[in-house]
Enzyme design. Sequence first.
Site, mmCIF file in Angstrom:
data_model
loop_
_atom_site.group_PDB
_atom_site.id
_atom_site.type_symbol
_atom_site.label_atom_id
_atom_site.label_comp_id
_atom_site.label_asym_id
_atom_site.label_seq_id
_atom_site.Cartn_x
_atom_site.Cartn_y
_atom_site.Cartn_z
ATOM 1 N N ASN A 187 85.572 -53.681 -39.315
ATOM 2 C CA ASN A 187 86.397 -52.971 -40.418
ATOM 3 C C ASN A 187 85.663 -51.547 -40.768
ATOM 4 O O ASN A 187 84.724 -51.132 -40.063
ATOM 5 C CB ASN A 187 86.456 -53.793 -41.866
ATOM 6 C CG ASN A 187 85.146 -53.929 -42.346
ATOM 7 O OD1 ASN A 187 84.353 -52.938 -42.721
ATOM 8 N ND2 ASN A 187 84.625 -55.168 -42.361
ATOM 9 N N ASP A 238 86.283 -62.006 -43.103
ATOM 10 C CA ASP A 238 86.586 -63.363 -43.801
ATOM 11 C C ASP A 238 86.711 -64.319 -42.565
ATOM 12 O O ASP A 238 86.223 -65.460 -43.045
ATOM 13 C CB ASP A 238 87.948 -63.023 -44.254
ATOM 14 C CG ASP A 238 87.864 -62.264 -45.670
ATOM 15 O OD1 ASP A 238 86.598 -62.293 -46.474
ATOM 16 O OD2 ASP A 238 88.767 -61.634 -45.934
ATOM 17 N N LYS A 247 86.895 -63.275 -59.027
ATOM 18 C CA LYS A 247 85.905 -63.472 -58.261
ATOM 19 C C LYS A 247 84.277 -63.760 -58.856
ATOM 20 O O LYS A 247 83.803 -64.569 -58.456
ATOM 21 C CB LYS A 247 85.653 -62.284 -57.247
ATOM 22 C CG LYS A 247 86.756 -62.260 -56.150
ATOM 23 C CD LYS A 247 86.582 -60.917 -55.412
ATOM 24 C CE LYS A 247 87.924 -60.698 -54.506
ATOM 25 N NZ LYS A 247 88.005 -59.601 -53.645
HETATM 26 O O1 C5P Z 1 86.036 -60.342 -49.538
HETATM 27 P P1 C5P Z 1 85.825 -60.573 -51.122
HETATM 28 O O2 C5P Z 1 86.492 -59.674 -51.844
HETATM 29 O O3 C5P Z 1 85.767 -61.900 -51.535
HETATM 30 O O4 C5P Z 1 84.241 -59.833 -51.253
HETATM 31 C C1 C5P Z 1 83.785 -59.642 -52.560
HETATM 32 C C2 C5P Z 1 82.201 -59.837 -52.663
HETATM 33 O O5 C5P Z 1 81.815 -60.873 -51.865
HETATM 34 C C3 C5P Z 1 81.759 -58.746 -51.874
HETATM 35 O O6 C5P Z 1 80.428 -58.680 -52.574
HETATM 36 C C4 C5P Z 1 81.253 -59.108 -50.623
HETATM 37 O O7 C5P Z 1 80.092 -58.548 -50.067
HETATM 38 C C5 C5P Z 1 81.085 -60.695 -50.850
HETATM 39 N N1 C5P Z 1 81.408 -61.330 -49.525
HETATM 40 C C6 C5P Z 1 80.170 -62.241 -48.864
HETATM 41 N N2 C5P Z 1 80.426 -63.063 -47.978
HETATM 42 C C7 C5P Z 1 81.857 -63.117 -47.308
HETATM 43 C C8 C5P Z 1 82.727 -62.206 -47.944
HETATM 44 C C9 C5P Z 1 82.507 -61.525 -49.054
HETATM 45 O O8 C5P Z 1 78.966 -62.169 -49.247
HETATM 46 N N3 C5P Z 1 81.992 -63.868 -46.381
#
Ligand code: C5P
Length: 405
Positions: A216, A285, A343
């Site tokens: 990304n 993800d 979240k």
């Molecule tokens: O992708 P998402 O919106 O859920 O991300 C929210 C938070 O979770 C961010 O702080 C991101 O760094 C963390 N995250 C993570 N591991 C993942 C997906 C997201 O630590 N696999």
Amino acid sequence: MQILQGKKIVLGITGGIAAYKTPELVRRLKDQGADIRVVMTTAAKAFITPLTLQAVSANAVSDSLLDSQAELAMGHIELAKWADYILIAPATADAIARITCGMANDLLTTICLATSAPIAIAPAMNQQMWHASITQENIEKLAARKYQIFGPGAGEQACGDVGLGRMLDVDDLVTLTCQFFQSNTTLNQVDLSGQTWLITAGPTREAIDPVRYISNHSSGKMGYAIAQAAKLAGAQVQIISGPVNISTPKGCEKIAVESALEMHQQAIKLAKNADVFVACAAVADYRVSNIAEQKIKKSADEMHIHLVKNPDIVADVAALKIKPFTVGFAAETQNVEHYALGKLKRKNLDMIAANNVALAGQGFNSDDNALMVFSKNSKTELPLASKHVLAAQLVELISQHQIEK
Ligand code: C5P
């Protein structure tokens, strides 16, 4: 966004070897919109020429209290009144001592005495001179009089010694100056010494085959700015970083990773010893379930890649028995508050910093950002600012909540 737009800054340069960095400092402050007038001591001119500083500042350089021509152009009292802010970098032990005593025996010390503008000092000297009790007493006196003290940093010195006494990097001085103008509070008041901060930053790369990957646009700028701010406040900082094109802030340890699984492994290992964990990385993800061992050849008109879910790093850190104060980020394009609060709860975080990446001029790859920061029972708005300034404000906010917890 130019944070120093229209700000009038007197840069005082005294006679230390770090004076050779001041043309870059002038340029970087001007990049932020500042109008700079340089004042040099006699000793400073042994290290760097006034002509160089005149060229980069696009203003006449002042170096004498008793020069009738210069006094006619802009006298010392006028200069002291003109300044919105005075930054002395490098500040030698001698300059610090003279300012502390209230002496006015050259142009720079006279301006310091004659101004009502805030004064910041970036000490630069041999480590023994820095540790000398009289220097320390002088610094304490200046700090008590609301002078800002930027640094010094530690490391190898021009004389060969190793220790505290190096002038802070130009990047840090610009950041601290911007912070002064952006917020009433500065990192000077946050003391994170003794704490370890662990920060994930940048994108992850999920391999498809030996030459291709899914990733990304994350630049890593926000995570690295937080690392730098935490380091400046005295923390020991580790950055678990995906591939980025920015340099590691001075004094921070970088653990380079590529995939989400690698980032996860390092985060779980290191989080046990961290006081604060900030998940700033844009983690993919999903990952490819079967990474091809050889380059996939072009053949059929369609191809399908099977993806499986990656572990949620921040949620797994937050689920540890002994967990650090855990901060997540939420990059959203709509319903920012609703998704962020979801979240915060679902991942059991202590805090979440949310931003709307759909708005122009902020978020991914931009130098600026704006954040809404939520904890279980608080909501703080950090308006659009450079990522460096926001990082400092966020570090301060984290530090306050950590104390309250
Ligand atoms: O992708 P998402 O919106 O859920 O991300 C929210 C938070 O979770 C961010 O702080 C991101 O760094 C963390 N995250 C993570 N591991 C993942 C997906 C997201 O630590 N696999």
